[in-house]
Design a protein around this motif. Structure first.
Motif, PDB file in Angstrom:
ATOM      1  N   THR A  62       0.835  -1.201   0.000  1.00 49.37           N
ATOM      2  CA  THR A  62       0.000   0.000   0.000  1.00 49.37           C
ATOM      3  C   THR A  62       0.869   1.250   0.000  1.00 49.37           C
ATOM      4  OG1 THR A  62      -1.816  -1.120   1.145  1.00 49.37           O
ATOM      5  CG2 THR A  62      -1.772   1.281   1.263  1.00 49.37           C
ATOM      6  N   ALA A  63       1.924   1.225   0.807  1.00 50.43           N
ATOM      7  CA  ALA A  63       2.839   2.366   0.857  1.00 50.43           C
ATOM      8  C   ALA A  63       3.517   2.589  -0.497  1.00 50.43           C
ATOM      9  CB  ALA A  63       3.887   2.151   1.941  1.00 50.43           C
ATOM     10  N   LEU A  64       3.859   1.501  -1.173  1.00 49.70           N
ATOM     11  CA  LEU A  64       4.486   1.637  -2.493  1.00 49.70           C
ATOM     12  C   LEU A  64       3.494   2.156  -3.526  1.00 49.70           C
ATOM     13  CD1 LEU A  64       6.752  -1.545  -2.670  1.00 49.70           C
ATOM     14  CD2 LEU A  64       7.454   0.828  -2.315  1.00 49.70           C
ATOM     15  N   SER A  65       2.251   1.731  -3.430  1.00 49.93           N
ATOM     16  CA  SER A  65       1.232   2.255  -4.339  1.00 49.93           C
ATOM     17  C   SER A  65       1.062   3.757  -4.144  1.00 49.93           C
ATOM     18  CB  SER A  65      -0.103   1.541  -4.125  1.00 49.93           C
ATOM     19  OG  SER A  65      -1.112   2.088  -4.957  1.00 49.93           O
ATOM     20  N   GLU A  66       1.043   4.184  -2.872  1.00 49.21           N
ATOM     21  CA  GLU A  66       0.927   5.614  -2.587  1.00 49.21           C
ATOM     22  C   GLU A  66       2.146   6.372  -3.089  1.00 49.21           C
ATOM     23  OE1 GLU A  66       0.326   5.602   1.609  1.00 49.21           O
ATOM     24  OE2 GLU A  66      -1.782   4.983   1.468  1.00 49.21           O
ATOM     25  N   ALA A  67       3.323   5.759  -2.951  1.00 49.07           N
ATOM     26  CA  ALA A  67       4.547   6.387  -3.454  1.00 49.07           C
ATOM     27  C   ALA A  67       4.537   6.473  -4.973  1.00 49.07           C
ATOM     28  CB  ALA A  67       5.769   5.607  -2.986  1.00 49.07           C
ATOM     29  N   PHE A  69       2.006   7.197  -6.829  1.00 51.00           N
ATOM     30  CA  PHE A  69       0.878   8.030  -7.254  1.00 51.00           C
ATOM     31  C   PHE A  69      -0.394   7.229  -7.508  1.00 51.00           C
ATOM     32  CE2 PHE A  69       4.899   9.779  -9.043  1.00 51.00           C
ATOM     33  CZ  PHE A  69       5.095  10.769  -8.090  1.00 51.00           C
ATOM     34  N   GLY A  70      -0.580   6.171  -6.694  1.00 49.25           N
ATOM     35  CA  GLY A  70      -1.819   5.411  -6.770  1.00 49.25           C
ATOM     36  C   GLY A  70      -1.863   4.328  -7.829  1.00 49.25           C
ATOM     37  N   GLN A  71      -0.731   4.015  -8.446  1.00 53.76           N
ATOM     38  CA  GLN A  71      -0.744   2.933  -9.430  1.00 53.76           C
ATOM     39  C   GLN A  71      -1.216   1.634  -8.769  1.00 53.76           C
ATOM     40  OE1 GLN A  71       2.522   2.720 -12.409  1.00 53.76           O
ATOM     41  NE2 GLN A  71       3.458   4.386 -11.229  1.00 53.76           N
ATOM     42  N   PRO A  72      -2.004   0.814  -9.494  1.00 51.29           N
ATOM     43  CA  PRO A  72      -2.628  -0.358  -8.873  1.00 51.29           C
ATOM     44  C   PRO A  72      -1.717  -1.570  -8.709  1.00 51.29           C
ATOM     45  CG  PRO A  72      -3.273  -0.247 -11.177  1.00 51.29           C
ATOM     46  CD  PRO A  72      -2.470   0.998 -10.891  1.00 51.29           C
ATOM     47  N   GLN A  73      -0.623  -1.639  -9.460  1.00 50.96           N
ATOM     48  CA  GLN A  73       0.182  -2.855  -9.445  1.00 50.96           C
ATOM     49  C   GLN A  73       0.618  -3.281  -8.045  1.00 50.96           C
ATOM     50  OE1 GLN A  73       0.409  -0.235 -11.538  1.00 50.96           O
ATOM     51  NE2 GLN A  73       1.908  -0.609 -13.169  1.00 50.96           N
ATOM     52  N   PRO A  74       1.145  -2.372  -7.208  1.00 47.87           N
ATOM     53  CA  PRO A  74       1.570  -2.820  -5.874  1.00 47.87           C
ATOM     54  C   PRO A  74       0.412  -3.310  -5.008  1.00 47.87           C
ATOM     55  CG  PRO A  74       2.611  -0.739  -6.447  1.00 47.87           C
ATOM     56  CD  PRO A  74       1.540  -0.977  -7.455  1.00 47.87           C
ATOM     57  N   PRO A  78       1.054  -9.814  -5.633  1.00 46.96           N
ATOM     58  CA  PRO A  78       1.444 -10.319  -4.310  1.00 46.96           C
ATOM     59  C   PRO A  78       2.846  -9.921  -3.881  1.00 46.96           C
ATOM     60  CG  PRO A  78       1.512 -12.075  -5.938  1.00 46.96           C
ATOM     61  CD  PRO A  78       0.905 -10.894  -6.617  1.00 46.96           C
ATOM     62  N   ALA A  79       3.669  -9.472  -4.822  1.00 49.39           N
ATOM     63  CA  ALA A  79       5.037  -9.067  -4.473  1.00 49.39           C
ATOM     64  C   ALA A  79       5.482  -7.909  -5.352  1.00 49.39           C
ATOM     65  CB  ALA A  79       6.009 -10.234  -4.635  1.00 49.39           C
ATOM     66  N   VAL A  80       6.191  -6.996  -4.729  1.00 49.49           N
ATOM     67  CA  VAL A  80       6.839  -5.908  -5.467  1.00 49.49           C
ATOM     68  C   VAL A  80       8.315  -5.938  -5.106  1.00 49.49           C
ATOM     69  CG1 VAL A  80       6.942  -3.438  -5.925  1.00 49.49           C
ATOM     70  CG2 VAL A  80       4.738  -4.508  -5.399  1.00 49.49           C
ATOM     71  N   LEU A  81       9.162  -5.948  -6.120  1.00 48.10           N
ATOM     72  CA  LEU A  81      10.606  -5.959  -5.915  1.00 48.10           C
ATOM     73  C   LEU A  81      11.134  -4.543  -6.146  1.00 48.10           C
ATOM     74  CD1 LEU A  81      11.527  -9.236  -7.838  1.00 48.10           C
ATOM     75  CD2 LEU A  81      10.590  -8.957  -5.525  1.00 48.10           C
ATOM     76  N   VAL A  82      11.754  -3.994  -5.128  1.00 48.15           N
ATOM     77  CA  VAL A  82      12.313  -2.646  -5.229  1.00 48.15           C
ATOM     78  C   VAL A  82      13.821  -2.782  -5.432  1.00 48.15           C
ATOM     79  CG1 VAL A  82      12.573  -0.399  -4.124  1.00 48.15           C
ATOM     80  CG2 VAL A  82      10.517  -1.790  -3.666  1.00 48.15           C
ATOM     81  N   PHE A  83      14.300  -2.271  -6.545  1.00 52.76           N
ATOM     82  CA  PHE A  83      15.718  -2.377  -6.888  1.00 52.76           C
ATOM     83  C   PHE A  83      16.442  -1.119  -6.392  1.00 52.76           C
ATOM     84  CE2 PHE A  83      13.751  -5.522  -9.399  1.00 52.76           C
ATOM     85  CZ  PHE A  83      14.713  -6.499  -9.611  1.00 52.76           C
ATOM     86  N   VAL A  84      17.364  -1.345  -5.472  1.00 44.82           N
ATOM     87  CA  VAL A  84      18.101  -0.261  -4.818  1.00 44.82           C
ATOM     88  C   VAL A  84      19.527  -0.242  -5.357  1.00 44.82           C
ATOM     89  CG1 VAL A  84      18.887   0.679  -2.615  1.00 44.82           C
ATOM     90  CG2 VAL A  84      16.687  -0.537  -2.742  1.00 44.82           C
ATOM     91  N   ALA A  85      19.970   0.916  -5.804  1.00 40.32           N
ATOM     92  CA  ALA A  85      21.325   1.085  -6.326  1.00 40.32           C
ATOM     93  C   ALA A  85      22.183   1.775  -5.279  1.00 40.32           C
ATOM     94  CB  ALA A  85      21.288   1.916  -7.611  1.00 40.32           C
TER      95      ALA A  85
END
Length: 213
Positions: A62-67, A69-74, A78-85
């Protein structure tokens, strides 16, 4: 345990960006295999200056969806992978990288000397390119994930519209910390396969020896 059913060629040709997902959970073994494949991605000097934060909780997604701009995918996947550089990864000793490469016979003494000098990284720092370099390496890993997901019978969607400070907050990184967010990739089982939007002919994108605008 491998469950891959598609060749790399098939995965490249059939992968689609899927924006809506069924609520079906991911088999932990399947997610583990996907992540095992992701960390096989190459990086400059094998610095492995990228990390993946796996977000599966409802609160985290939910926090990622809010980040984003409300995109529905997150919200749906069931999983979102955040790639950190990590632009500062090169400043450590990275003894484990050296030990593995030496043990495997992958690096000779000349290469080890260049790695130890970090000359390329000092040059990138002077030119302000450390962040760009780390993000490039993270994007290579993200591409591995999307193709591997297709090969494993999963759907995915790369996400490149979000507030970086809010994404960092969602995964526990201070907003002013050095690591950068490269991309988010939603993973799961899509509600359907969207049609291919098509690509321009190869002649518009591939040139010989010289770039043509």
């Amino acid at each position: 345990m491998s469950t891959q059913t598609l060749s790399v060629t098939e995965a490249i040709r059939t992968r689609r960006t899927v924006r809506h997902y069924r609520p079906d959970p991911l088999d932990p073994a399947l997610l583990d295999e996907l992540l095992d494949l992701a960390v096989q991605a190459p990086s400059a000097w094998n610095m492995q200056d990228r990390s993946i934060v796996v977000v599966t909780s409802e609160a985290g997604r939910t926090a990622l969806s809010e980040a984003a701009f409300g995109q529905p995918q997150p919200l749906e996947a069931p999983a979102v992978l955040v790639f950190v550089a990590d632009p500062g990864a090169w400043t450590g000793t990275n003894a484990d990288i050296v030990e593995q490469a030496t043990r495997n016979g992958a690096w000779n003494e000349q290469f080890l000397a260049k790695f130890d000098s970090r000359a390329d990284y000092h040059s990138m720092r002077e030119r302000g390119l450390l962040r760009e370099n780390a993000v490039k390496n993270a994007m290579i890993a993200a591409t591995y994930v999307m193709l591997a997901a297709t090969g494993l019978g999963l759907d995915s969607a790369p996400m490149n519209g979000w507030d970086e400070a809010l994404v960092k907050q969602a995964i526990g990184i201070d907003a002013d910390a050095e690591p950068a967010i490269a991309v988010l990739v939603a993973v799961g089982y899509g509600t359907g396969t969207p049609p291919h939007p098509g690509r321009r002919p190869r002649e518009r994108a591939v040139f010989t020896e010289r770039y043509l605008s």
